[in-house]
Design a protein around this motif. Structure first.
Motif, PDB file in Angstrom:
ATOM      1  N   VAL A   1     -17.818  17.021  41.612  1.00 51.16           N
ATOM      2  CA  VAL A   1     -17.751  18.471  41.393  1.00 51.16           C
ATOM      3  C   VAL A   1     -16.694  19.083  42.293  1.00 51.16           C
ATOM      4  N   ARG A   2     -16.635  18.639  43.525  1.00 49.02           N
ATOM      5  CA  ARG A   2     -15.645  19.180  44.458  1.00 49.02           C
ATOM      6  C   ARG A   2     -14.232  18.917  43.972  1.00 49.02           C
ATOM      7  N   ARG A   3     -13.989  17.743  43.432  1.00 50.69           N
ATOM      8  CA  ARG A   3     -12.644  17.355  43.020  1.00 50.69           C
ATOM      9  C   ARG A   3     -12.259  17.885  41.645  1.00 50.69           C
ATOM     10  N   ALA A   4     -13.201  18.381  40.890  1.00 56.71           N
ATOM     11  CA  ALA A   4     -12.928  18.823  39.520  1.00 56.71           C
ATOM     12  C   ALA A   4     -11.952  20.002  39.500  1.00 56.71           C
ATOM     13  N   PRO A   5     -10.965  19.995  38.595  1.00 57.83           N
ATOM     14  CA  PRO A   5     -10.084  21.160  38.449  1.00 57.83           C
ATOM     15  C   PRO A   5     -10.895  22.366  37.976  1.00 57.83           C
ATOM     16  N   LYS A   6     -10.560  23.525  38.505  1.00 56.23           N
ATOM     17  CA  LYS A   6     -11.346  24.724  38.217  1.00 56.23           C
ATOM     18  C   LYS A   6     -10.432  25.884  37.830  1.00 56.23           C
ATOM     19  N   ALA A   7     -10.943  26.773  37.000  1.00 56.05           N
ATOM     20  CA  ALA A   7     -10.221  27.993  36.625  1.00 56.05           C
ATOM     21  C   ALA A   7     -11.151  29.178  36.837  1.00 56.05           C
ATOM     22  N   LEU A   8     -10.625  30.228  37.425  1.00 54.87           N
ATOM     23  CA  LEU A   8     -11.434  31.358  37.876  1.00 54.87           C
ATOM     24  C   LEU A   8     -10.860  32.660  37.324  1.00 54.87           C
ATOM     25  N   LEU A   9     -11.678  33.395  36.582  1.00 55.33           N
ATOM     26  CA  LEU A   9     -11.230  34.649  35.966  1.00 55.33           C
ATOM     27  C   LEU A   9     -11.794  35.890  36.644  1.00 55.33           C
ATOM     28  N   HIS A  10     -12.890  35.761  37.382  1.00 55.13           N
ATOM     29  CA  HIS A  10     -13.576  36.947  37.914  1.00 55.13           C
ATOM     30  C   HIS A  10     -13.856  36.747  39.402  1.00 55.13           C
ATOM     31  N   ASP A  11     -12.921  37.246  40.221  1.00 56.79           N
ATOM     32  CA  ASP A  11     -13.039  37.118  41.669  1.00 56.79           C
ATOM     33  C   ASP A  11     -12.408  38.350  42.299  1.00 56.79           C
ATOM     34  N   HIS A  12     -13.189  39.070  43.100  1.00 56.44           N
ATOM     35  CA  HIS A  12     -12.711  40.308  43.724  1.00 56.44           C
ATOM     36  C   HIS A  12     -12.047  40.012  45.057  1.00 56.44           C
TER      37      HIS A  12
ATOM     38  N   GLU B   1       1.738  28.523  28.769  1.00 57.18           N
ATOM     39  CA  GLU B   1       1.325  28.219  30.140  1.00 57.18           C
ATOM     40  C   GLU B   1      -0.142  27.804  30.195  1.00 57.18           C
ATOM     41  N   ARG B   2      -0.973  28.445  29.375  1.00 57.02           N
ATOM     42  CA  ARG B   2      -2.376  28.035  29.301  1.00 57.02           C
ATOM     43  C   ARG B   2      -2.493  26.604  28.791  1.00 57.02           C
ATOM     44  N   LEU B   3      -1.731  26.318  27.743  1.00 59.59           N
ATOM     45  CA  LEU B   3      -1.781  24.990  27.137  1.00 59.59           C
ATOM     46  C   LEU B   3      -1.312  23.922  28.118  1.00 59.59           C
ATOM     47  N   GLU B   4      -0.287  24.251  28.896  1.00 61.23           N
ATOM     48  CA  GLU B   4       0.207  23.305  29.894  1.00 61.23           C
ATOM     49  C   GLU B   4      -0.875  22.961  30.913  1.00 61.23           C
ATOM     50  N   LEU B   5      -1.591  23.967  31.388  1.00 67.02           N
ATOM     51  CA  LEU B   5      -2.652  23.719  32.361  1.00 67.02           C
ATOM     52  C   LEU B   5      -3.792  22.919  31.744  1.00 67.02           C
ATOM     53  N   ILE B   6      -4.160  23.238  30.513  1.00 73.40           N
ATOM     54  CA  ILE B   6      -5.251  22.519  29.860  1.00 73.40           C
ATOM     55  C   ILE B   6      -4.871  21.053  29.630  1.00 73.40           C
ATOM     56  N   ASP B   7      -3.698  20.834  29.053  1.00 75.71           N
ATOM     57  CA  ASP B   7      -3.309  19.481  28.631  1.00 75.71           C
ATOM     58  C   ASP B   7      -2.822  18.592  29.765  1.00 75.71           C
ATOM     59  N   HIS B   8      -2.220  19.209  30.781  1.00 73.19           N
ATOM     60  CA  HIS B   8      -1.582  18.394  31.814  1.00 73.19           C
ATOM     61  C   HIS B   8      -2.281  18.451  33.178  1.00 73.19           C
ATOM     62  N   VAL B   9      -3.253  19.333  33.322  1.00 71.79           N
ATOM     63  CA  VAL B   9      -3.976  19.418  34.592  1.00 71.79           C
ATOM     64  C   VAL B   9      -5.473  19.205  34.393  1.00 71.79           C
ATOM     65  N   VAL B  10      -6.088  20.027  33.545  1.00 73.63           N
ATOM     66  CA  VAL B  10      -7.549  19.995  33.421  1.00 73.63           C
ATOM     67  C   VAL B  10      -8.039  18.750  32.685  1.00 73.63           C
ATOM     68  N   LYS B  11      -7.517  18.499  31.508  1.00 71.47           N
ATOM     69  CA  LYS B  11      -8.005  17.337  30.753  1.00 71.47           C
ATOM     70  C   LYS B  11      -7.752  16.017  31.481  1.00 71.47           C
ATOM     71  N   PRO B  12      -6.560  15.778  32.020  1.00 66.46           N
ATOM     72  CA  PRO B  12      -6.375  14.538  32.778  1.00 66.46           C
ATOM     73  C   PRO B  12      -7.246  14.472  34.030  1.00 66.46           C
ATOM     74  N   GLY B  13      -7.434  15.630  34.674  1.00 66.83           N
ATOM     75  CA  GLY B  13      -8.268  15.652  35.877  1.00 66.83           C
ATOM     76  C   GLY B  13      -9.700  15.260  35.583  1.00 66.83           C
TER      77      GLY B  13
ATOM     78  N   ASN C   1     -12.593  26.750  28.572  1.00 67.70           N
ATOM     79  CA  ASN C   1     -12.870  28.103  28.084  1.00 67.70           C
ATOM     80  C   ASN C   1     -12.126  29.148  28.907  1.00 67.70           C
ATOM     81  N   ALA C   2     -12.186  28.992  30.227  1.00 69.82           N
ATOM     82  CA  ALA C   2     -11.552  29.968  31.110  1.00 69.82           C
ATOM     83  C   ALA C   2     -10.050  30.003  30.891  1.00 69.82           C
ATOM     84  N   LEU C   3      -9.435  28.844  30.766  1.00 68.29           N
ATOM     85  CA  LEU C   3      -7.990  28.810  30.570  1.00 68.29           C
ATOM     86  C   LEU C   3      -7.603  29.316  29.183  1.00 68.29           C
ATOM     87  N   LYS C   4      -8.413  29.048  28.181  1.00 66.53           N
ATOM     88  CA  LYS C   4      -8.164  29.621  26.863  1.00 66.53           C
ATOM     89  C   LYS C   4      -8.206  31.150  26.911  1.00 66.53           C
ATOM     90  N   SER C   5      -9.008  31.680  27.829  1.00 67.74           N
ATOM     91  CA  SER C   5      -9.255  33.125  27.904  1.00 67.74           C
ATOM     92  C   SER C   5      -8.395  33.827  28.946  1.00 67.74           C
TER      93      SER C   5
END
Length: 360
Positions: free
Chosen positions: A9-20, A342-354, A331-335
């Motif tokens: 879980v710690r190593r998993a790539p993460k995307a964050l949309l709601h952070d103040h 740029e979203r597709l690049e992160l999904i295909d080359h960072v998140v999915k391989p990670g 979902n977060a990167l799609k949104s």
């Protein structure tokens, strides 16, 4: 299915949309900035004790009481140097947590008490984010951070802040938001801002369905045209779970059918009373019903949390799998308020391989 380990879980790539931004300061930074600027309102100047105080004060079960804690963080975010430091540290903290893309939101109108102009506030935050990105990349933890400009729903500055978001959208501002106490301050109070943003082809999200129910969500979508819902946890009020299978009301069905993203914040919702527990948080039901749910931190200081902690709580208390974590990250990167390529690049080359590497 074997649940993912804490290390996975710690190593998993993460995307964050709601952070103040003003809800994620390091306690030590709050103490140092307060000392340097002469702010004497802190309940303690011991950094560890102050972190505990913020979490305890936010654990009231009341959104209004929760929001009061921000008076201390906002008080030490009133100069360009303070804002840039906070933004830089935010970026570095998220990168160290495995976040590869983040949208950090702040209300410029809250940071002008010592004479800054609204553009100066925005430019200071953007400069801090860029500095943090450069340091994170050099440390081998690359991250992209974009800002959301927030208008306070009880004030009358929505149009001005919306114009500011459009003016800076090519310089690091991804979109617009309104925040603050929902009850008595419906999103339609800022309808002129939302109409302006739509004319300018600009993105915006709206805090809705957190402390107030379905009418807040309905207004945010059908009157204001929100791209995403900040929290949106109360959409579950339109889901009937009393029969053999859940049945969706018209509003819930609309949200699911239109793939409207829900920026869900489990720990924060438990603190403010919007959910009884992480185990019982509606995010799991909505995930199973294939709503476009995303996992977020909301206010890392007040909740004593991180993206890793939020994900781990869902694994430990709600039975989430590694595939669930992967799904909500995509979902977060799609949104995200980011160009499609740029979203597709992160999904295909960072998140999915990670995630593939972690699964293997």
């Amino acid at each position: 299915m074997t649940p993912p380990s804490a290390e996975v879980v710690r190593r998993a790539p993460k995307a964050l949309l709601h952070d103040h931004l003003d809800g994620g300061l390091r306690p030590a930074t709050v103490v140092e900035l307060a000392r340097d600027c002469g702010y004497e309102g802190l309940p303690t100047t011991d950094a560890a004790a102050l972190g505990t105080w913020f979490r305890d004060a936010a654990d009231s079960g009341s959104l209004e009481r929760y929001l009061e804690t921000f008076s201390h963080t906002v008080a030490v975010m009133q100069t360009e140097e303070q804002l840039a430091r906070v933004a830089r540290e935010c970026t570095l903290d998220l990168a160290a947590d495995g976040v590869v893309y983040a949208e950090s939101r702040f209300a410029p109108e809250l940071h002008i008490e010592r004479g800054l102009t609204l553009p100066q506030v925005v430019e200071a935050v953007l400069a801090g984010c860029r500095a943090g990105e450069a340091e994170a990349a050099a440390a081998g933890t690359p991250i992209r951070v974009r800002s959301l400009l927030t208008a306070m729903r009880h004030a009358a500055n929505g149009r001005e802040i919306a114009e500011l978001a459009v003016a800076y959208r090519d310089r690091g501002v991804a979109g617009f938001d309104i925040a603050g106490a929902e009850a008595g301050f419906p999103p339609t109070r800022h309808l002129d801002a939302f109409e302006y943003l739509r004319r300018e082809n600009a993105h915006f999200t709206i805090h809705a369905g957190e402390a107030f129910g379905l009418p807040s969500i309905w207004e945010a979508l059908q009157w204001c045209g929100a791209d995403r819902l900040g929290h949106g946890v109360r959409i579950v009020d339109d889901v009937d779970t009393g029969g053999d299978a859940p049945r969706l009301g018209l509003l819930a069905a609309y949200v699911r059918d239109r793939r409207i993203p829900l920026e869900m914040c489990p720990s924060s919702n438990v603190q403010t009373g919007a959910a009884a527990s992480v185990a019982g948080h509606p995010i799991t039901l909505l995930k199973d019903l294939r709503f476009r749910v995303t996992v977020n931190t909301d206010n890392r200081l007040m909740s004593g949390t991180s993206m890793t902690r939020e994900m781990q709580l869902l694994v430990d208390e709600a039975g989430w799998s590694l595939e669930d974590l992967r799904w909500v990250t995509i979902n977060a990167l799609k949104s995200a308020f980011l160009p499609f390529d740029e979203r597709l690049e992160l999904i295909d080359h960072v998140v999915k391989p990670g995630y593939a590497a972690l699964g293997a």
